[in-house]
Structures are given as structure tokens and as C-alpha cells.
Scaffold this motif. Structure first.
Motif, PDB file in Angstrom:
ATOM      1  N   GLY A   5      53.793  49.828  49.535  1.00 34.42           N
ATOM      2  CA  GLY A   5      53.181  49.159  48.388  1.00 34.42           C
ATOM      3  C   GLY A   5      51.774  49.640  48.089  1.00 34.42           C
ATOM      4  O   GLY A   5      51.345  49.660  46.927  1.00 34.42           O
ATOM      5  N   LEU A  48      59.709  46.181  45.413  1.00 32.80           N
ATOM      6  CA  LEU A  48      58.811  45.024  45.500  1.00 32.80           C
ATOM      7  C   LEU A  48      57.398  45.487  45.843  1.00 32.80           C
ATOM      8  O   LEU A  48      56.409  44.989  45.295  1.00 32.80           O
ATOM      9  CB  LEU A  48      59.312  44.042  46.553  1.00 32.80           C
ATOM     10  CG  LEU A  48      60.437  43.087  46.150  1.00 32.80           C
ATOM     11  CD1 LEU A  48      60.856  42.234  47.351  1.00 32.80           C
ATOM     12  CD2 LEU A  48      59.989  42.181  45.006  1.00 32.80           C
ATOM     13  N   GLY A  95      54.162  44.966  43.546  1.00 29.39           N
ATOM     14  CA  GLY A  95      53.028  44.251  44.135  1.00 29.39           C
ATOM     15  C   GLY A  95      51.773  45.104  44.185  1.00 29.39           C
ATOM     16  O   GLY A  95      50.670  44.630  43.883  1.00 29.39           O
ATOM     17  N   TRP A 108      50.296  45.431  40.773  1.00 26.55           N
ATOM     18  CA  TRP A 108      49.641  44.170  40.391  1.00 26.55           C
ATOM     19  C   TRP A 108      48.273  44.053  41.058  1.00 26.55           C
ATOM     20  O   TRP A 108      47.291  43.678  40.411  1.00 26.55           O
ATOM     21  CB  TRP A 108      50.520  42.989  40.785  1.00 26.55           C
ATOM     22  CG  TRP A 108      49.881  41.657  40.526  1.00 26.55           C
ATOM     23  CD1 TRP A 108      49.766  41.019  39.329  1.00 26.55           C
ATOM     24  CD2 TRP A 108      49.233  40.819  41.496  1.00 26.55           C
ATOM     25  NE1 TRP A 108      49.105  39.827  39.487  1.00 26.55           N
ATOM     26  CE2 TRP A 108      48.765  39.674  40.801  1.00 26.55           C
ATOM     27  CE3 TRP A 108      49.023  40.919  42.872  1.00 26.55           C
ATOM     28  CZ2 TRP A 108      48.083  38.640  41.451  1.00 26.55           C
ATOM     29  CZ3 TRP A 108      48.347  39.886  43.525  1.00 26.55           C
ATOM     30  CH2 TRP A 108      47.889  38.776  42.801  1.00 26.55           C
ATOM     31  N   VAL A 109      48.186  44.387  42.339  1.00 25.01           N
ATOM     32  CA  VAL A 109      46.904  44.328  43.052  1.00 25.01           C
ATOM     33  C   VAL A 109      45.901  45.265  42.404  1.00 25.01           C
ATOM     34  O   VAL A 109      44.731  44.912  42.193  1.00 25.01           O
ATOM     35  CB  VAL A 109      47.086  44.676  44.544  1.00 25.01           C
ATOM     36  CG1 VAL A 109      45.726  44.884  45.224  1.00 25.01           C
ATOM     37  CG2 VAL A 109      47.854  43.580  45.264  1.00 25.01           C
TER      38      VAL A 109
END
Length: 389
Positions: A218, A339, A343, A346-347
Motif C-alpha cells: 500500500g 485495498l 488506501g 487515499w493517504v
């Protein structure tokens, strides 16, 4: 004796190439698609979001059903569905139609890589399972080096629909290659028990493996999602240098992919520590050297190498632990990758919106990856304590 990889694994790589291309090609065509559907750039972003959502949903919904079927017909059917989905994208007449077509296409993603990973591991020469996985995933690597840039050029020259037509042709080629070169494999000796497989996926070691994938990988998308504005607004490069930098990133993927496979063939846990550690280090170095274009160019190459070196160890780890549900476990790990992608992106957006700036996004990406690395060490320590207890 150095045994060669079966041609069937390269046939699977053709499918991986098509899937990798269709996943990321929208990023280069977003402005053209937004204009055509009379929507904003942020609105057109849902074309990307719905694909990621479909990958996450497709893993648990489609894979259990397909795992009951012989694997060769399942792979052929998935590639046929992939081809149909991309043709529907090319013909979409409204924004809702393109969203539905992308959702249909995305259902193939996790199941194909899940079943394909099991087939590649089964067909691999002795002691070469991770290398076989990295060979299959080489198709996804080349998608970023060749497929996405070429598809973007085609779309900008002849319209975005032509890009999806090209990917449709890749899907037809992958379907044919699978039918010709993937051997007939035995049907599972017994129909998979979904409840039993779900119990396997709920085991602590499996949840830990998925957590490592979500966190470890991620961190890459926290930085990669915003790589173009990072290069132009922070490093100071003109827009014409963004594409060459992305090609450099893709070349790094080509180098890193087999390295990760060979490391995982020797020791999966050690491979995870080395690859995730290298990835976090590269991301951290992007912060102090952000204004030096020559160092950034080298780091972009290393970023691609470290990013794809992690894939085989992460997928191998899940296959090793999910022996009671290998296909579903592998597919769910692909969902875990997505995912992590969502994520991380988004961060990165939160970091930019908070006022810290694009220059700090790689640092937060490194922190996410380090969290995944911490899970690897904690699991190893826990096993050691259990063994000594």
C-alpha cells in the motif's frame, strides 16, 4: 540441471499483460474520457475507483465458484469475459455504461491471478515456484513498460475507444494462448468446501499475510498515484519528462520482478524483509533528494524495482499458508493488493490536502510500508516464542 519454465506460464503472462494494461490505462486517458462523457476529472476518476472495487468484490464472489471447475476452462472463461468487458468499454455510449463495463472487466482480475498463481506453482520446475510466479507477473510488469504507454499514445492519437479495442485484441490473444498452451489439469479431487476455505482464510497467520500485503504494498501507491505532480512540482521537471520517467519506473519493475522471485525461492520470510525494507528506504530517500533530478531518476528506477520485487514474496507467503484454500487465498491476496492501492492513494491525498505538500507523500508511503515490515517481524518473533515455549 537448470530447467526451463513451461510455455504455459508464459501464456498466463500474456493474460497478466492484458489485465495490467486495462487496469492502469485509464490514468493516461482520463482527460479524454472526461471530455467525451461530459464530466469532471474527479468524476471520471470513478472509472478507476469502480475497477478497484470490482477486484475486491470479485475475489470472494467469483473465485469460490470457479475453484470447483477444472482450472484450464476456468482460465479460458475468465479471459473470454475479460475480452468481452473491454469490448463493452470501447462501445460504451454513456458514463454509466463505461462504469458497468469496467466493473465487469474487473471481476476477472483477482480470480485470474488467483487461479493462475496456483497453476503456475503447480507447473513450475522443482524449487522454482516463486520464479514461476514472477514469470507470470512479468506480464503485468511489461504492461507498465509497454502496454500502458503504448495504449495511451494510441488513445491520444485515435481516441480512447481505440485503446480499449487494442486491449480487446490482447484479450483474444491471451484466450487463444491459454487454450493452446495451458495443459488440461485435473479437476479438484473434491468440490471445495467454502466454509472450510473461509476458516482457513480466518486463521491468524493468513490474516497476518493479508495485512502485510495491504500495508507493505500500500505504501507504493501513496507515492505512485502522485508521481507526475511530484516530478513536475517538486523535482521541477517539465511535463515532457514525466513519460520517460515512468518508462524508467517500468524498467525497474522488469529488473525487480525476477529478483523477488529468486529471493522467495530461497526463503520467503527473508525475502519479505529485504524487499519491503528496500522499498521503504527508496521512498524515504525521495524526500531529501526530491530537488535533484538525476538522483530522482535513479530512485524512480529503484522504486519500480523494489515495488515489483515484493510481489512474488507476498503472493508466495499466502500460497504457503493457505494450503487448505490455495485458489481463494491467492485471489483474496490480489484483492488485498488493491485495498492497499486504494488506501495508499487515499493517504497520499490526505497528506496533500493537509498542507504538508506533495514532497512529503513518499515519506508517508514509507511509513505504511514500514508498518507492513513490522508485521513481518512481529509474526516471526511470535513463531520463535511459540517454538521455544
Amino acid at each position: 540441471m537448470n530447467q526451463k519454465m513451461p510455455i504455459a506460464i508464459y501464456a498466463l503472462a500474456v493474460g497478466a499483460f492484458g489485465i495490467g494494461t486495462t487496469e492502469f490505462i485509464v490514468m493516461g486517458l482520463l482527460m479524454e474520457m472526461a471530455r467525451d462523457f461530459n464530466t469532471s476529472i474527479s468524476g471520471a476518476g470513478y472509472i478507476i475507483t469502480v475497477y478497484a472495487l470490482g477486484v475486491v468484490l470479485g475475489a470472494p464472489l467469483l473465485t469460490p465458484f470457479l475453484s470447483r471447475l477444472p482450472r484450464r476452462p476456468a482460465l479460458i472463461g475468465l479471459m473470454a469475459l475479460f475480452t468481452l468487458g473491454n469490448a463493452a468499454c470501447a462501445l460504451a455510449g454513456s458514463f454509466w455504461q463505461i462504469l458497468l463495463a469496467r466493473l465487469l472487466t474487473s471481476f476477472v482480475h483477482a480470480s485470474y491471478f488467483g487461479i493462475g498463481s496456483v497453476v503456475a506453482a503447480d507447473l513450475a520446475p522443482a524449487g522454482k515456484k516463486s520464479s514461476a510466479l514472477s514469470t507470470m507477473f512479468l506480464g503485468a510488469t511489461l504492461a507498465n513498460v509497454i502496454g500502458v504507454p503504448l495504449g495511451t499514445v494510441i488513445g491520444q492519437a485515435y481516441g480512447w475507444r481505440s485503446s480499449f479495442c487494442a486491449v480487446t485484441l490482447v484479450g483474444l490473444l491471451a484466450t487463444l494462448a491459454t487454450a493452446l498452451f495451458v495443459p488440461k489439469l485435473a479437476r479438484p479431487t473434491a468440490a471445495p468446501n467454502l466454509r472450510a476455505e473461509l476458516r482457513v482464510l480466518r486463521q491468524p497467520d493468513m490474516l497476518q499475510a493479508f495485512a502485510v500485503t495491504v500495508l507493505g504494498f500500500g505504501g507504493t501507491f501513496a507515492a505512485f498515484t502522485y508521481i507526475a505532480p511530484f516530478l513536475t512540482q517538486v523535482t521541477g521537471l517539465s511535463e515532457q519528462y514525466v513519460s520517460p520517467m515512468l518508462v524508467l519506473f517500468g524498467l525497474g519493475m522488469v529488473v525487480g520482478n525476477p529478483i523477488g522471485g529468486k529471493l522467495a525461492d530461497r526463503n520467503t520470510a527473508l525475502a519479505l524483509r529485504w524487499t519491503l525494507g528496500a522499498l521503504a528506504t527508496v521512498l524515504l530517500l525521495l524526500v531529501p533528494f526530491a530537488h535533484n533530478p538525476y538522483v530522482v531518476a535513479a530512485l524512480i528506477f529503484l522504486f519500480g524495482a523494489a515495488m515489483f520485487a515484493t510481489i512474488s514474496p507476498l503472493q508466495t507467503q499466502v500460497l504457503e499458508r493457505g494450503t487448505g484454500a490455495p485458489t481463494l487465498a491467492a485471489a483474496c491476496n490480489i484483492a488485498a493488493f488493491n485495498l492497499g492501492n486504494a488506501g495508499g492513494a487515499w493517504v497520499g491525498g490526505v497528506v496533500i490536502a493537509s498542507g504538508l505538500g506533495i514532497s512529503m507523500v513518499p515519506a508517508f508511503g514509507a511509513l505504511i510500508t514500514l508498518a507492513g515490515l513490522a508485521v513481518v517481524f512481529l509474526y516471526g518473533r511470535g513463531n520463535a516464542v511459540a517454538a521455544n515455549g
